[in-house]
Design a protein around this motif. Structure first.
Motif, mmCIF file in Angstrom:
data_model
loop_
_atom_site.group_PDB
_atom_site.id
_atom_site.type_symbol
_atom_site.label_atom_id
_atom_site.label_comp_id
_atom_site.label_asym_id
_atom_site.label_seq_id
_atom_site.Cartn_x
_atom_site.Cartn_y
_atom_site.Cartn_z
ATOM 1 N N LEU A 1 0.874 -1.044 0.069
ATOM 2 C CA LEU A 1 0.015 0.119 -0.046
ATOM 3 C C LEU A 1 0.842 1.333 0.022
ATOM 4 C CD1 LEU A 1 -2.963 0.586 0.202
ATOM 5 C CD2 LEU A 1 -2.808 0.867 2.743
ATOM 6 N N LEU B 1 0.892 3.875 -3.133
ATOM 7 C CA LEU B 1 0.479 5.349 -2.777
ATOM 8 C C LEU B 1 1.978 6.117 -3.055
ATOM 9 C CD1 LEU B 1 -0.971 5.243 0.690
ATOM 10 C CD2 LEU B 1 -2.025 5.703 -1.691
ATOM 11 N N TRP C 1 -11.958 8.709 -7.739
ATOM 12 C CA TRP C 1 -12.128 7.675 -6.935
ATOM 13 C C TRP C 1 -12.181 6.281 -7.637
ATOM 14 C CZ3 TRP C 1 -15.877 3.774 -7.780
ATOM 15 C CH2 TRP C 1 -16.986 4.085 -8.550
ATOM 16 N N ALA D 1 -8.401 5.865 -7.029
ATOM 17 C CA ALA D 1 -8.184 5.079 -5.771
ATOM 18 C C ALA D 1 -8.838 3.681 -5.845
ATOM 19 C CB ALA D 1 -9.135 5.794 -4.779
ATOM 20 N N LEU D 2 -9.525 3.343 -6.239
ATOM 21 C CA LEU D 2 -10.220 1.884 -6.317
ATOM 22 C C LEU D 2 -9.301 1.167 -7.090
ATOM 23 C CD1 LEU D 2 -12.857 0.543 -5.421
ATOM 24 C CD2 LEU D 2 -13.650 0.662 -7.526
ATOM 25 N N SER D 3 -8.422 1.536 -7.891
ATOM 26 C CA SER D 3 -7.695 0.764 -8.887
ATOM 27 C C SER D 3 -6.264 0.599 -7.935
ATOM 28 C CB SER D 3 -7.025 1.668 -10.055
ATOM 29 O OG SER D 3 -8.157 2.030 -10.888
ATOM 30 N N LEU D 4 -5.820 1.505 -7.175
ATOM 31 C CA LEU D 4 -4.811 1.450 -6.223
ATOM 32 C C LEU D 4 -5.197 0.505 -5.233
ATOM 33 C CD1 LEU D 4 -3.427 5.150 -5.703
ATOM 34 C CD2 LEU D 4 -2.997 3.496 -7.464
ATOM 35 N N CYS D 5 -6.369 0.216 -4.580
ATOM 36 C CA CYS D 5 -6.572 -0.676 -3.778
ATOM 37 C C CYS D 5 -6.576 -1.957 -4.548
ATOM 38 C CB CYS D 5 -8.176 -0.499 -3.350
ATOM 39 S SG CYS D 5 -8.132 0.836 -2.259
ATOM 40 N N TYR D 6 -7.196 -2.023 -5.817
ATOM 41 C CA TYR D 6 -7.230 -3.262 -6.213
ATOM 42 C C TYR D 6 -5.758 -4.032 -6.693
ATOM 43 C CZ TYR D 6 -8.081 -6.981 -9.688
ATOM 44 O OH TYR D 6 -8.318 -8.326 -10.594
ATOM 45 N N THR E 1 -3.078 -3.323 -5.335
ATOM 46 C CA THR E 1 -2.529 -3.654 -3.621
ATOM 47 C C THR E 1 -3.088 -4.930 -3.342
ATOM 48 O OG1 THR E 1 -2.479 -1.355 -2.913
ATOM 49 C CG2 THR E 1 -2.264 -2.947 -1.428
ATOM 50 N N PHE E 2 -4.309 -5.262 -3.541
ATOM 51 C CA PHE E 2 -4.899 -6.362 -3.042
ATOM 52 C C PHE E 2 -4.434 -7.655 -4.172
ATOM 53 C CE2 PHE E 2 -8.628 -9.425 -2.168
ATOM 54 C CZ PHE E 2 -8.577 -9.124 -0.790
ATOM 55 N N THR F 1 -10.348 -10.363 -7.192
ATOM 56 C CA THR F 1 -10.203 -10.087 -5.846
ATOM 57 C C THR F 1 -10.679 -11.556 -5.188
ATOM 58 O OG1 THR F 1 -11.285 -7.961 -6.183
ATOM 59 C CG2 THR F 1 -10.930 -8.703 -3.822
#
Lengths: 268, 301
Positions: free
Chosen positions: A119, A123, A158, A161-166, A168-169, A243
């Motif tokens: 993460l 970031l 947004w 942001a969602l892409s960055l989370c994805y 990371t996951f 996911t």
């Protein structure tokens, strides 16, 4: 426990060197693009890279697309491969366990620390890429979805942001594999190399038609599906599958790591 | 404090520890002796739950290990097979990370406790130097500091003076004695017999995975019932004592005589000059060598 693992992560010089190296590649790409003005033609090269010459604020996405296939997972393999094996090799594992730290808790804390590392890396990459992109590259708000319709800047924000989370996951699978190998071997290098081998095999099998039946289960299969978040409407199918698949990898390999580590004789 | 019964550990076909019983009582300084490879470290690791016994049971503070590890281990400080620390950090930061792990280290007193233990082991002025710049002796002291961090009631120390110079060894001995007087039980594994002899109240001797001797130091050091006489008049002494003289060389005679004072009177009355005379005590080294076989790292053809 997790606090201590995070402190260790932050205090380790290697964390910051790795992130700096990860950050260097997209920055280099941005500089080259800015100097030469030679973008890849639409539809070729890493996702979004053809668009950034006109809209630099899309560069964070391009940067993630650049590091996601190899650089980021390699870093994850190194960090996660070091998790247990590094402590064993340094002789600190025995002192951790007699504090006492529960072995299961240690595994979970290590995996969460790797996730925190990813993460942090994502970031840093995104923020650097945004700064570099808006300074050096195009400033005409392009903001169209991959499907061609217009996206408002808040929508872009947004979805980014969602892409960055994805992204990371998406690294959880590799992290779990490397963590499992890390409990098998007392050599961090062997664990990281093992996880990388797994990754390369997965990438190779994705290009092979004969491996069609395996492809939905390969850890790298849905990595670049974050592009689907920029379709209009969002194409959730592959993102959800990706996911879920990472979740399965975590359950299987964290379980295997636990089965191996919980009753292992610590002779390091 | 520590009670192990029938403790056995096999690694494949190798039997590292073979059916041993140990009993360490509160207040003991227990010396756990044995040659390299005799199973000391494996036993220590089993006591701490790092290695799981093949069979047998361990109780620490009268609770079963490793089942009750979470309740028991916060009361134990340990040094296992040499110290180790996060090399890129300062000693202070390393201890602070160590204290943050597991139960029993309240955060509000952490700074003070770290300062206290660094002072106790003689590293108070070490500052922010990273551990990788420490000498071997300093690392050993840092390891000891880590073991003392939570004021443990039981210290399990594997070769605690390894790498220390004579002054350092003396300091550690004084420290352990001070802690012991304050109520800390010490379990000390070592192959330095002189160290154990000066420090321990009880000893257990391990030889190739078996306990061959477990006894209080006082019992071991009781006089053997013989007296060693130093005299310039060897010939006359031997003639006087007859077959009571069991061994002799040019200047000393070892005599079967439990009372040195009576023997002295007898010799002087007969006109034999005596330059020194003392009851014979076997040294720990003699006792251990008599109880054990050849060193395990000796490989004969």
């Amino acid at each position: 426990m997790i606090r201590t693992e995070l402190r260790k992560l932050i205090l380790s010089p290697r964390t910051w060197v790795t992130i700096a190296l990860l950050d260097a590649l997209p920055t280099l790409v941005a500089i080259l693009l800015a100097l030469t003005d030679l973008g890849p033609r639409p539809g070729t090269g890493p996702a979004f890279l053809s668009a950034v010459l006109s809209d630099g604020s899309l560069f964070p996405l391009a940067a993630i697309a650049i590091v996601l296939p190899l650089f980021l997972p390699a870093a994850v393999a190194v960090i996660a491969g070091d998790a247990i094996a590094g402590e064993a090799q340094g002789g600190t594992l025995r002192y951790l366990l007699i504090r006492p730290v529960g072995r299961t808790r240690l595994l979970v804390a290590k995996l969460l620390a790797v996730l925190a590392f990813v993460l942090l890396a994502v970031l840093v990459i995104a923020v650097t890429a945004y700064i570099v992109g808006t300074l050096l590259l195009g400033d005409q708000p392009l903001a169209t979805s991959v499907s061609g319709s217009a996206l408002s800047s808040s929508q872009v924000a947004w979805r980014t942001a969602l892409s960055l989370c994805y992204a990371t996951f998406s690294m959880l699978g590799v992290a779990a594999i490397a963590l499992f190998l890390s409990t098998l071997s007392d050599s961090p290098l062997a664990a990281a190399m093992g996880a990388l081998a797994f990754l390369i095999a997965s990438t190779l099998l994705l290009t092979l038609d004969a491996a069609n039946v395996l492809q939905p289960y390969l850890p790298t299969r849905y990595w670049l599906s974050f592009v689907d978040l920029f379709r209009d409407p969002i194409l959730w199918r592959n993102v959800v599958r990706g996911t879920a698949l990472q979740g399965v990898y975590v359950v299987v390999f964290l379980g295997a790591a636990w089965a191996n580590f919980a009753t292992k004789d610590i002779t390091s | 404090m520590i009670a192990a019964t029938g403790l056995t550990k096999r690694f494949g076909s190798l039997c590292a520890v073979d059916d041993i019983d140990l009993a360490v009582h509160p207040g003991d300084i227990y010396g756990f002796l044995g040659a390299n490879g005799s199973g000391k470290t494996t036993t220590v690791r089993m006591l701490l739950g790092l290695v799981l016994p093949t069979s047998g049971s361990i109780r620490l503070f009268d609770e079963a290990m490793p089942k009750a590890a979470h309740q028991v281990l916060p009361r134990v400080g340990a040094l296992v097979e040499g110290p180790s620390a996060y090399r890129h950090l300062s000693g202070h930061t390393h201890l602070s990370l160590l204290d943050g792990m597991g139960p029993g280290g309240p955060r509000d007193s952490r700074r003070r406790r770290i300062a206290d233990v660094l002072d106790q082991v003689g590293l108070a002025g070490v500052g922010s130097r990273p551990v990788k710049a420490y000498s071997l002796g300093m690392r050993q002291r840092l390891g000891l500091a880590g073991a003392l961090l939570r004021s443990p009631e039981l210290l399990i120390l594997d070769e605690p003076t390894n790498g220390l110079d004579p002054q350092g060894i003396h300091e550690v001995r004084e420290l352990l004695l001070t802690l012991n007087r304050a109520g800390t039980t010490v379990f000390l594994s070592s192959h330095l017999l002189a160290e154990v002899e000066q420090l321990c109240t009880r000893v257990g001797v391990l030889d190739r995975g078996r306990v061959v001797l477990e006894e209080t130091m006082d019992t071991l050091r009781t006089p053997s019932g013989r007296t060693v006489v130093h005299t310039p008049d060897i010939g006359r002494t031997l003639a006087l004592l007859g077959d009571r003289a069991e061994q002799y060389d040019d200047v000393t005679v070892t005599v079967r005589a439990p009372d040195p004072a009576a023997l002295n009177a007898e010799l002087v009355q007969a006109g034999v000059r005596v330059s020194a005379l003392a009851p014979e005590r076997r040294s720990l080294e003699q006792i251990v060598l008599a109880a054990t076989g050849p060193s395990a790292d000796r490989v004969d053809a």
